[in-house]
Design an enzyme around this catalytic site. Structure first.
Site, PDB file in Angstrom:
ATOM      1  N   GLY A 160       0.841  -1.207   0.000  1.00  0.00           N
ATOM      2  CA  GLY A 160       0.000   0.000   0.000  1.00  0.00           C
ATOM      3  C   GLY A 160       0.863   1.238   0.000  1.00  0.00           C
TER       4      GLY A 160
ATOM      5  CB  ALA B 224       2.181  10.998   5.558  1.00  0.00           C
TER       6      ALA B 224
ATOM      7  CE  LYS C 109      -5.503   7.503  14.734  1.00  0.00           C
ATOM      8  NZ  LYS C 109      -4.715   6.913  13.699  1.00  0.00           N
TER       9      LYS C 109
ATOM     10  CG  ASN D 224     -11.778   9.855  11.059  1.00  0.00           C
ATOM     11  OD1 ASN D 224     -11.232  10.567  11.888  1.00  0.00           O
ATOM     12  ND2 ASN D 224     -11.097   8.984  10.338  1.00  0.00           N
TER      13      ASN D 224
END
Ligand code: PAF
Length: 295
Positions: free
Chosen positions: A7, A121, A179, A187
């Site tokens: 990935g 990132a 998390k 989200n």
């Protein structure tokens, strides 16, 4: 070391470039197995050329890091089975929980590890990755039978040198639950209200944020994740502040008309809530709304 990265999204590209920069051999596995190499630059640096998809090379890797989304874990990993000897540790790094439970029984012999990270990132295009937030990565056992062996310890040390900090976690489930709680609030809300993470700190969202954290906390207590409601709320607020200028991954998925990870984020939470007959009206509503937006 020779490391396989399955990935090459934002985090996969970050790991691939950081490991190659640190002198390791990297083998990238992408969706299109006919692609023979990938060319990618990290921040302002020169391009890294990374060999890709020679599946026969997988057996010579010391570890494989699987960075595909929870929704793609099964389809990305199942075709690699015949190339992967059972001694190679497989480290899965994705948002959400429950993706490995879907793997076929043939994986029972393989050492499977779960990771969670606060590294951030961003991949503005297929040739570029930006390291947008420095964080920590924890790795732990998927099953109780998997232990921190000397072999894994030395892999963790190399990973830590390439992209610090990387640490072993004896109770990775608790890190994953924390998390999950963050993702269950940030989200779907950012995807529905089309806002950046930091905007959720505004007063108009506080009632909803509080109800979502309350429901999530009830489920965490039921499954034996004992964290105080205050600590959980503080942690979620800290992430909103630390990533205030970011668009969450679910916001980006909806924006780019891609499937989201809602089944492994809110969906996983709702399944656990059902087991304990806990009412989850707020998470249910967000789940339905994201499903509609996906359509
Ligand atoms: O999925 C994401 O976007 C990230 O896990 C997080 C922590 C919500 C930050 O954007």
């Amino acid at each position: 070391m020779k490391i396989g990265i399955v990935g090459i999204g934002a985090l996969g590209s970050l790991w691939a470039t950081k490991l190659q920069q640190d002198g390791h051999d990297v083998l990238a596995i992408t969706r299109d197995h006919s692609q023979r190499s990938i060319s990618i630059s990290l921040d302002q640096q020169a391009k890294f050329e990374i060999p890709a998809n020679d599946l026969t090379q997988l057996s010579t890797c010391q570890a494989i890091i699987i960075t595909v989304k929870s929704t793609q874990v099964k389809q990305a990993i199942e075709p690699l089975f015949t190339y992967l000897p059972t001694k190679i540790p497989l480290i899965f790094l994705h948002n959400g929980m429950g993706a490995l439970d879907q793997l076929s029984e043939q994986w029972n012999q393989h050492p499977l590890f779960l990771a969670t990270t606060t590294q951030a990132a961003f991949k503005p295009n297929s040739q570029q990755v930006k390291h947008t937030g420095i964080g920590q990565t924890f790795i732990g056992a998927y099953r109780e039978t998997e232990k921190l062996t000397a072999q894994l310890d030395s892999i963790i040390q190399e990973l830590d040198s390439a992209l610090p900090k990387v640490m072993w976690h004896n109770h990775i489930q608790s890190a994953l639950w924390k998390k999950l709680a963050i993702n269950c609030v940030i989200n779907p809300m950012t995807a529905i209200y089309q806002c950046k993470n930091g905007e959720l700190l505004q007063s108009q969202y506080q009632t909803e944020v509080k109800s979502l954290i309350n429901e999530c906390h009830q489920v965490m207590q039921a499954v034996g994740q004992n964290q105080s409601l205050n600590d959980l709320s503080d942690r979620i607020k800290q992430v909103m502040i630390a990533t205030s200028d970011n668009f969450s991954s679910m916001h980006q998925d909806i924006h780019h008309k891609r499937p989201t990870e809602i089944e492994f984020i809110t969906g996983f939470l709702l399944k656990q809530a059902q087991r304990y007959a806990i009412d989850m009206p707020n998470h249910q509503r967000l789940f339905k709304k994201i499903k509609q937006l996906e359509k």
